[in-house]
Design a protein around this motif. Structure first.
Motif, mmCIF file in Angstrom:
data_model
loop_
_atom_site.group_PDB
_atom_site.id
_atom_site.type_symbol
_atom_site.label_atom_id
_atom_site.label_comp_id
_atom_site.label_asym_id
_atom_site.label_seq_id
_atom_site.Cartn_x
_atom_site.Cartn_y
_atom_site.Cartn_z
ATOM 1 N N CYS A 268 -1.641 6.496 13.355
ATOM 2 C CA CYS A 268 -1.730 7.064 12.011
ATOM 3 C C CYS A 268 -2.925 6.479 11.250
ATOM 4 C CB CYS A 268 -0.446 6.775 11.239
ATOM 5 S SG CYS A 268 -0.448 7.330 9.523
ATOM 6 N N SER B 247 -3.349 7.232 7.969
ATOM 7 C CA SER B 247 -2.906 7.278 6.570
ATOM 8 C C SER B 247 -3.674 8.288 5.721
ATOM 9 C CB SER B 247 -2.976 5.880 5.937
ATOM 10 O OG SER B 247 -2.092 5.005 6.590
ATOM 11 N N CYS B 248 -3.924 9.459 6.280
ATOM 12 C CA CYS B 248 -4.647 10.496 5.540
ATOM 13 C C CYS B 248 -3.745 11.257 4.573
ATOM 14 C CB CYS B 248 -5.347 11.457 6.490
ATOM 15 S SG CYS B 248 -4.235 12.486 7.477
ATOM 16 N N GLY B 249 -2.430 11.287 4.862
ATOM 17 C CA GLY B 249 -1.476 11.949 3.978
ATOM 18 C C GLY B 249 -1.282 13.429 4.214
ATOM 19 N N GLN C 230 4.448 7.015 2.129
ATOM 20 C CA GLN C 230 3.536 5.929 2.497
ATOM 21 C C GLN C 230 4.346 4.658 2.706
ATOM 22 O OE1 GLN C 230 -0.033 5.810 2.930
ATOM 23 N NE2 GLN C 230 0.537 3.839 3.730
ATOM 24 N N SER D 143 1.948 -0.038 6.037
ATOM 25 C CA SER D 143 0.653 0.053 6.720
ATOM 26 C C SER D 143 0.278 1.471 7.133
ATOM 27 C CB SER D 143 0.659 -0.853 7.951
ATOM 28 O OG SER D 143 1.647 -0.423 8.865
ATOM 29 N N GLN D 144 1.229 2.413 7.075
ATOM 30 C CA GLN D 144 0.972 3.803 7.459
ATOM 31 C C GLN D 144 2.103 4.665 6.906
ATOM 32 O OE1 GLN D 144 1.166 3.157 11.710
ATOM 33 N NE2 GLN D 144 3.103 4.228 11.851
ATOM 34 N N TYR D 145 1.995 5.962 7.094
ATOM 35 C CA TYR D 145 3.053 6.859 6.641
ATOM 36 C C TYR D 145 4.270 6.725 7.549
ATOM 37 C CZ TYR D 145 0.398 9.086 2.980
ATOM 38 O OH TYR D 145 -0.275 9.313 1.818
#
Length: 56
Positions: free
Chosen positions: A9, A11-13, A26, A29-31
């Motif tokens: 991941c 973490s772009c969302g 979120q 550290s990541q989604y």
């Protein structure tokens, strides 16, 4: 079985925006995907640009 997000991941969302039941948020550290809310639709996996989401 709920979908899970791997360590790939970035973490772009984009997955969270695509989730129809708001099961993705979120984390530290990541989604992360809440397995109790996930309806196994796969929308998040299709949206992920790095293929970090798969059925757990």
């Amino acid at each position: 079985m709920a979908y899970v997000i791997s360590d790939s991941c970035i973490s772009c969302g984009s997955c969270a925006a695509q989730c129809p039941v708001s099961a993705i948020s979120q984390g530290a550290s990541q989604y992360e995907i809440d397995p109790n809310t996930c309806i196994d639709c796969g929308s998040c996996a299709a949206q992920c640009p790095v293929s970090a989401i798969a059925q757990g």
